[in-house]
Design a protein around this motif. Structure first.
Motif, PDB file in Angstrom:
ATOM      1  N   GLN A 191      -6.602  20.556   3.595  1.00  0.00           N
ATOM      2  CA  GLN A 191      -6.657  19.836   2.324  1.00  0.00           C
ATOM      3  C   GLN A 191      -5.923  18.500   2.386  1.00  0.00           C
ATOM      4  OE1 GLN A 191      -8.657  21.098  -0.067  1.00  0.00           O
ATOM      5  NE2 GLN A 191      -9.047  22.681   1.485  1.00  0.00           N
ATOM      6  N   ALA A 192      -5.328  18.201   3.507  1.00  0.00           N
ATOM      7  CA  ALA A 192      -4.604  16.931   3.664  1.00  0.00           C
ATOM      8  C   ALA A 192      -5.587  15.784   3.866  1.00  0.00           C
ATOM      9  CB  ALA A 192      -3.655  17.015   4.858  1.00  0.00           C
ATOM     10  N   ARG A 193      -5.110  14.559   3.674  1.00  0.00           N
ATOM     11  CA  ARG A 193      -5.937  13.396   4.032  1.00  0.00           C
ATOM     12  C   ARG A 193      -5.870  13.186   5.534  1.00  0.00           C
ATOM     13  NH1 ARG A 193      -5.616   7.813   0.866  1.00  0.00           N
ATOM     14  NH2 ARG A 193      -7.147   7.396   2.488  1.00  0.00           N
ATOM     15  N   HIS A 194      -7.011  12.961   6.133  1.00  0.00           N
ATOM     16  CA  HIS A 194      -7.083  12.758   7.578  1.00  0.00           C
ATOM     17  C   HIS A 194      -7.319  11.278   7.854  1.00  0.00           C
ATOM     18  CE1 HIS A 194      -8.087  17.195   8.719  1.00  0.00           C
ATOM     19  NE2 HIS A 194      -7.258  17.124   7.700  1.00  0.00           N
ATOM     20  N   PHE A 195      -6.443  10.708   8.656  1.00  0.00           N
ATOM     21  CA  PHE A 195      -6.543   9.295   9.012  1.00  0.00           C
ATOM     22  C   PHE A 195      -6.844   9.196  10.514  1.00  0.00           C
ATOM     23  CE2 PHE A 195      -3.704   9.601   5.403  1.00  0.00           C
ATOM     24  CZ  PHE A 195      -4.079   8.542   4.580  1.00  0.00           C
ATOM     25  N   VAL A 196      -8.001   8.645  10.850  1.00  0.00           N
ATOM     26  CA  VAL A 196      -8.371   8.471  12.254  1.00  0.00           C
ATOM     27  C   VAL A 196      -8.429   6.972  12.517  1.00  0.00           C
ATOM     28  CG1 VAL A 196     -10.063   8.947  14.049  1.00  0.00           C
ATOM     29  CG2 VAL A 196      -9.669  10.627  12.235  1.00  0.00           C
ATOM     30  N   ALA A 197      -7.416   6.494  13.228  1.00  0.00           N
ATOM     31  CA  ALA A 197      -7.285   5.046  13.422  1.00  0.00           C
ATOM     32  C   ALA A 197      -7.968   4.559  14.685  1.00  0.00           C
ATOM     33  CB  ALA A 197      -5.802   4.668  13.446  1.00  0.00           C
ATOM     34  N   GLY A 198      -8.684   5.436  15.367  1.00  0.00           N
ATOM     35  CA  GLY A 198      -9.343   5.035  16.600  1.00  0.00           C
ATOM     36  C   GLY A 198      -8.476   5.345  17.807  1.00  0.00           C
ATOM     37  N   PHE A 199      -9.084   5.292  18.977  1.00  0.00           N
ATOM     38  CA  PHE A 199      -8.388   5.660  20.213  1.00  0.00           C
ATOM     39  C   PHE A 199      -8.344   4.517  21.225  1.00  0.00           C
ATOM     40  CE2 PHE A 199      -9.853   9.580  18.314  1.00  0.00           C
ATOM     41  CZ  PHE A 199      -8.768  10.428  18.473  1.00  0.00           C
ATOM     42  N   ASP A 200      -8.837   3.355  20.846  1.00  0.00           N
ATOM     43  CA  ASP A 200      -8.938   2.281  21.821  1.00  0.00           C
ATOM     44  C   ASP A 200      -7.569   1.684  22.138  1.00  0.00           C
ATOM     45  OD1 ASP A 200      -9.982   0.482  23.559  1.00  0.00           O
ATOM     46  OD2 ASP A 200     -10.867  -0.839  22.052  1.00  0.00           O
ATOM     47  N   ARG A 201      -7.339   1.451  23.431  1.00  0.00           N
ATOM     48  CA  ARG A 201      -6.147   0.715  23.895  1.00  0.00           C
ATOM     49  C   ARG A 201      -6.665  -0.509  24.652  1.00  0.00           C
ATOM     50  NH1 ARG A 201      -1.650   3.385  25.014  1.00  0.00           N
ATOM     51  NH2 ARG A 201      -0.796   1.282  25.164  1.00  0.00           N
ATOM     52  N   PRO A 202      -7.042  -1.565  23.928  1.00  0.00           N
ATOM     53  CA  PRO A 202      -7.743  -2.686  24.574  1.00  0.00           C
ATOM     54  C   PRO A 202      -6.913  -3.433  25.607  1.00  0.00           C
ATOM     55  CG  PRO A 202      -7.200  -3.208  22.296  1.00  0.00           C
ATOM     56  CD  PRO A 202      -6.930  -1.758  22.465  1.00  0.00           C
ATOM     57  N   ASN A 203      -5.591  -3.296  25.568  1.00  0.00           N
ATOM     58  CA  ASN A 203      -4.759  -4.007  26.549  1.00  0.00           C
ATOM     59  C   ASN A 203      -4.709  -3.306  27.902  1.00  0.00           C
ATOM     60  OD1 ASN A 203      -3.229  -1.978  25.102  1.00  0.00           O
ATOM     61  ND2 ASN A 203      -1.428  -2.698  26.186  1.00  0.00           N
ATOM     62  N   ILE A 204      -5.241  -2.083  27.995  1.00  0.00           N
ATOM     63  CA  ILE A 204      -5.214  -1.344  29.261  1.00  0.00           C
ATOM     64  C   ILE A 204      -6.487  -1.609  30.058  1.00  0.00           C
ATOM     65  CG2 ILE A 204      -5.157   0.934  30.333  1.00  0.00           C
ATOM     66  CD1 ILE A 204      -3.446   1.933  28.095  1.00  0.00           C
ATOM     67  N   HIS A 205      -6.308  -2.014  31.290  1.00  0.00           N
ATOM     68  CA  HIS A 205      -7.437  -2.191  32.216  1.00  0.00           C
ATOM     69  C   HIS A 205      -7.630  -0.883  32.982  1.00  0.00           C
ATOM     70  CE1 HIS A 205     -10.043  -4.005  35.289  1.00  0.00           C
ATOM     71  NE2 HIS A 205      -9.308  -3.367  36.178  1.00  0.00           N
ATOM     72  N   TYR A 206      -8.776  -0.236  32.800  1.00  0.00           N
ATOM     73  CA  TYR A 206      -9.079   1.034  33.469  1.00  0.00           C
ATOM     74  C   TYR A 206      -9.801   0.763  34.791  1.00  0.00           C
ATOM     75  CZ  TYR A 206      -7.996   3.186  28.964  1.00  0.00           C
ATOM     76  OH  TYR A 206      -7.375   3.586  27.816  1.00  0.00           O
ATOM     77  N   ARG A 207      -9.327   1.426  35.853  1.00  0.00           N
ATOM     78  CA  ARG A 207      -9.969   1.221  37.150  1.00  0.00           C
ATOM     79  C   ARG A 207      -9.899   2.506  37.975  1.00  0.00           C
ATOM     80  NH1 ARG A 207      -7.313  -2.951  38.863  1.00  0.00           N
ATOM     81  NH2 ARG A 207      -6.399  -2.568  40.905  1.00  0.00           N
ATOM     82  N   VAL A 208     -11.023   2.877  38.573  1.00  0.00           N
ATOM     83  CA  VAL A 208     -11.097   4.024  39.473  1.00  0.00           C
ATOM     84  C   VAL A 208     -11.612   3.511  40.807  1.00  0.00           C
ATOM     85  CG1 VAL A 208     -12.121   6.284  39.909  1.00  0.00           C
ATOM     86  CG2 VAL A 208     -11.572   5.604  37.563  1.00  0.00           C
ATOM     87  N   THR A 209     -10.886   3.812  41.878  1.00  0.00           N
ATOM     88  CA  THR A 209     -11.271   3.333  43.195  1.00  0.00           C
ATOM     89  C   THR A 209     -11.493   4.517  44.131  1.00  0.00           C
ATOM     90  OG1 THR A 209     -10.658   1.772  44.960  1.00  0.00           O
ATOM     91  CG2 THR A 209      -8.897   3.150  44.070  1.00  0.00           C
ATOM     92  N   ALA A 210     -12.400   4.353  45.086  1.00  0.00           N
ATOM     93  CA  ALA A 210     -12.697   5.429  46.023  1.00  0.00           C
ATOM     94  C   ALA A 210     -11.478   5.698  46.903  1.00  0.00           C
ATOM     95  CB  ALA A 210     -13.904   5.057  46.881  1.00  0.00           C
ATOM     96  N   LYS A 211     -11.095   6.947  47.007  1.00  0.00           N
ATOM     97  CA  LYS A 211      -9.903   7.316  47.764  1.00  0.00           C
ATOM     98  C   LYS A 211     -10.218   7.324  49.256  1.00  0.00           C
ATOM     99  CE  LYS A 211      -7.297  10.680  46.128  1.00  0.00           C
ATOM    100  NZ  LYS A 211      -6.754  12.034  45.826  1.00  0.00           N
ATOM    101  N   SER A 212      -9.430   6.551  50.010  1.00  0.00           N
ATOM    102  CA  SER A 212      -9.566   6.575  51.472  1.00  0.00           C
ATOM    103  C   SER A 212      -8.208   6.872  52.104  1.00  0.00           C
ATOM    104  CB  SER A 212     -10.155   5.255  51.987  1.00  0.00           C
ATOM    105  OG  SER A 212      -9.404   4.153  51.517  1.00  0.00           O
ATOM    106  N   GLU A 213      -7.293   5.935  51.997  1.00  0.00           N
ATOM    107  CA  GLU A 213      -5.911   6.167  52.424  1.00  0.00           C
ATOM    108  C   GLU A 213      -5.035   5.967  51.194  1.00  0.00           C
ATOM    109  OE1 GLU A 213      -4.813   4.102  56.119  1.00  0.00           O
ATOM    110  OE2 GLU A 213      -6.904   3.434  56.130  1.00  0.00           O
ATOM    111  N   PRO A 214      -4.840   7.003  50.401  1.00  0.00           N
ATOM    112  CA  PRO A 214      -4.234   6.823  49.082  1.00  0.00           C
ATOM    113  C   PRO A 214      -2.846   6.192  49.080  1.00  0.00           C
ATOM    114  CG  PRO A 214      -4.475   9.160  49.638  1.00  0.00           C
ATOM    115  CD  PRO A 214      -5.256   8.396  50.625  1.00  0.00           C
ATOM    116  N   LYS A 215      -2.016   6.535  50.041  1.00  0.00           N
ATOM    117  CA  LYS A 215      -0.676   5.933  50.066  1.00  0.00           C
ATOM    118  C   LYS A 215      -0.760   4.428  50.306  1.00  0.00           C
ATOM    119  CE  LYS A 215       1.459   8.613  53.079  1.00  0.00           C
ATOM    120  NZ  LYS A 215       2.573   9.229  53.848  1.00  0.00           N
TER     121      LYS A 215
END
Length: 604
Positions: A191-215
């Protein structure tokens, strides 16, 4: 009584609320219950701190983070807020002093761990004082569907039964629609008010790279993009944590390990160093980081695949809380998929079903050819987002290619070994057969006589491992749990029979990136203060002053001022207390406490 905007300006030093904050605060001040979904760095804490300062009584904050309560209270005290905590780290005298302050109405905010509310003495104490509100932080911990379930949270629904007139606010940065519904149900907030402000973090650059020599890849990433920056590196196992921390330290990067196998004193010391020192890297299992309020974490790196999108979002969300540019970097490879497919088959049927769903979503995020941010937001129910321009797939779009024939060759090899020879093998041996390699193992089993021996010459070793990884990710290939060998799935036949096309991802070459300069190229990123070249020396002097002051007071540097505030001071170079008081993040208490020292630093 101050209004919320007056409290924001006087105590916190900001002229206006961030999007979504004001409506939540006014609703809570008026006595309403609220469930808030807001991204990390969106200003969730102000949504209960300001109402607690406006309403009569003490705001009671339920937080699972005993190790961080002292720092949270220190940060509020630096602002002139009367705050305290009760937890198992205190001796009798310290607890008694806090309890007396609460009963005397001398606390604005009181922090408690959820398990403390199961103690009758704590409930009797709260019953004797005046409570302005209950704030339940990290509310996703109540969800058994989620990634961070804590049983003690299940008892928090009883707060409303015992104090029906006290408003409640539950907050989290991590909730899918299913988790959102479970939080609402379990905490009695339907019964509470639900506030959904979004999940975007636009300042974060997301990157996934293929693992070869991880260290080596990690070291290159840190040296080229984040030299001298504070950050977190996540690994799945304790042994990996220890090895990576030692490797970074040996290569000149200050790093410490953090995992459950370390004694409590060592964990506490490493966490304290991370909060108080500039440029320290913590290498950790997922046991580290929840609720860390360090605003200047410039990167979060994963050397192993997270178990779920929720976990990934929660962990990467610890970067860039100050809304300055930050990086979420992950090295991801075939063995990650094999290991997680095996782990997902453990436990009872309901647990396996949840684990498989979590893993499938995480793999889809890694293998997507579209915008990663769009897929991430879609997972949390935020539909129809536009490509962000600030992830690797936006900046260097990967190609999608028809991998049906290579998929048929690989699946056929698995089928022939299983059906014709009653044998099962791992990826490496399958690829050796396809490439026609006469290894000792191939010759021992006579696999050079198979019709598929040597039929895969059109691809290289790494390419075939990529095909296997993506077939596993798409559920067209499976891992036998006991031995980690490859087996076919119910859908493999459609590919072998030519009834299903297989599209595979070909990674594009990654463009060179340099260290973030202070502005984000993410679509919709909140603008930050540019730091002109001539202001850099003053900014560094201010950082040095802040570090010395923080060390003297025994508090994290951000408790004095955030980097964003120092950047604005360095840019504007105020010459009077009145001018300094107009800078974002400089409230009355900090102006009185540090104003003259800041002006002296500027004048020097």
């Amino acid at each position: 009584m101050d209004t919320p905007i007056e409290v924001l300006r006087r105590i916190f030093g900001y002229d206006s609320f961030r999007p979504g904050q004001q409506e939540i605060i006014e609703h809570l001040v008026a006595g309403g219950d609220a469930l808030v979904l807001m991204p990390t760095g969106g200003g969730k804490s102000l949504c209960y701190q300001i109402p607690a300062l406006v309403r009569p009584g003490t705001g009671v904050v339920v937080s699972p983070l005993i190790a961080l309560m002292q720092d949270q209270v220190d940060a509020l005290t630096a602002l002139g807020v009367r705050a305290g905590f009760l937890n198992s780290t205190q001796d009798f005298g310290e607890r008694q002093a806090v309890e007396a302050a609460f009963l005397a109405g001398e606390l604005d905010l009181l922090y408690l761990a959820p398990e403390r509310l199961r103690v009758e003495a704590t409930l009797r104490l709260l019953a004797k004082g005046e409570i302005s509100l209950f704030a339940i932080d990290e509310a996703h911990c109540v969800s058994q569907w989620g990634h961070d379930f804590r049983p003690d949270y299940l008892t928090l629904s009883g707060l409303h039964e015992r104090w029906p007139g006290v408003p409640r606010i539950a907050l989290t940065a991590t909730a899918t629609p299913a988790t959102h519904a479970e939080i609402s149900s379990r905490l009695g907030l339907d019964q509470a008010r639900h506030f959904v402000a979004g999940f975007d973090r636009p300042n974060i650059h997301y990157r996934v790279t293929a693992k070869s020599e991880p260290k080596r890849q990690l070291l290159e990433f840190l040296r080229s993009e984040h030299p001298g920056d504070a950050g977190i590196v996540y690994c799945l196992s304790r042994s990996s944590v220890e090895k990576i921390a030692a490797f970074l330290a040996d290569n000149g990067i200050p790093a410490v390990p953090y995992h459950a196998g370390l004694d409590a004193a060592t964990r506490a010391a490493h966490q304290a160093r991370f909060l108080r020192e500039d440029g320290l890297v913590v290498v950790a299992t997922i046991a580290f980081g929840m609720g860390i309020d360090k605003p200047d974490v410039r990167f979060v790196a994963h050397l192993d695949l997270p178990k779920s999108v929720e976990g990934y979002y929660q962990e990467t969300g610890r970067a860039g809380r100050d809304r300055l540019p930050a990086t979420a970097w992950m090295a991801y490879g075939l063995q990650d998929v094999v290991q997680h497919r095996r782990l997902a088959l453990e436990g009872d049927e309901a647990h396996r079903r949840r684990q498989v769903l979590h893993l499938d979503a995480m793999l889809a995020l890694c293998e997507t050819v579209g915008c990663r941010r769009v897929m991430l937001l879609d997972y949390f129910g935020q539909k129809d987002s536009a490509p962000c321009g600030n992830c690797d797939t936006c900046q260097s779009p990967p190609e999608s290619w028809d991998g049906t024939v290579p998929a048929q060759k690989l699946l056929s090899t698995v089928w022939r070994l299983d059906r014709e020879r009653r044998q099962r093998f791992g990826v490496g041996h399958i690829v050796d057969i396809l490439l026609g390699k006469k290894t000792a193992k191939v010759l021992q089993h006579g696999h050079d006589s198979l019709t598929v021996f040597g039929v895969g010459g059109e691809l290289g070793n790494a390419d075939w491992h990529g095909v296997a990884r993506q077939l596993l990710a798409q559920g067209l290939l499976a891992v036998e749990p006991d031995h980690g060998t490859l087996v076919l799935t119910d859908t493999s036949g459609d590919v072998l029979g030519g009834r299903r096309e297989v599209r595979l991802r070909r990674d594009a070459p990654r463009p060179a990136r340099t260290r973030a300069s202070g502005t984000s190229n993410g679509a919709g990123a909140r603008p930050v203060v540019e730091l002109p070249e001539e202001a850099v020396p003053l900014f560094e002097r201010l950082r040095a002053w802040r570090a010395a002051t923080a060390k003297e007071q025994g508090v994290p540097a951000y408790v004095i001022f955030h980097d964003a505030t120092l950047r604005e001071i360095a840019t504007l170079s105020p010459s009077s207390l009145a001018e300094l008081g107009k800078v974002n993040g400089v409230g009355e208490n900090k102006l009185a406490k540090y104003g003259e020292q800041v002006l002296e630093t500027i004048a020097s």
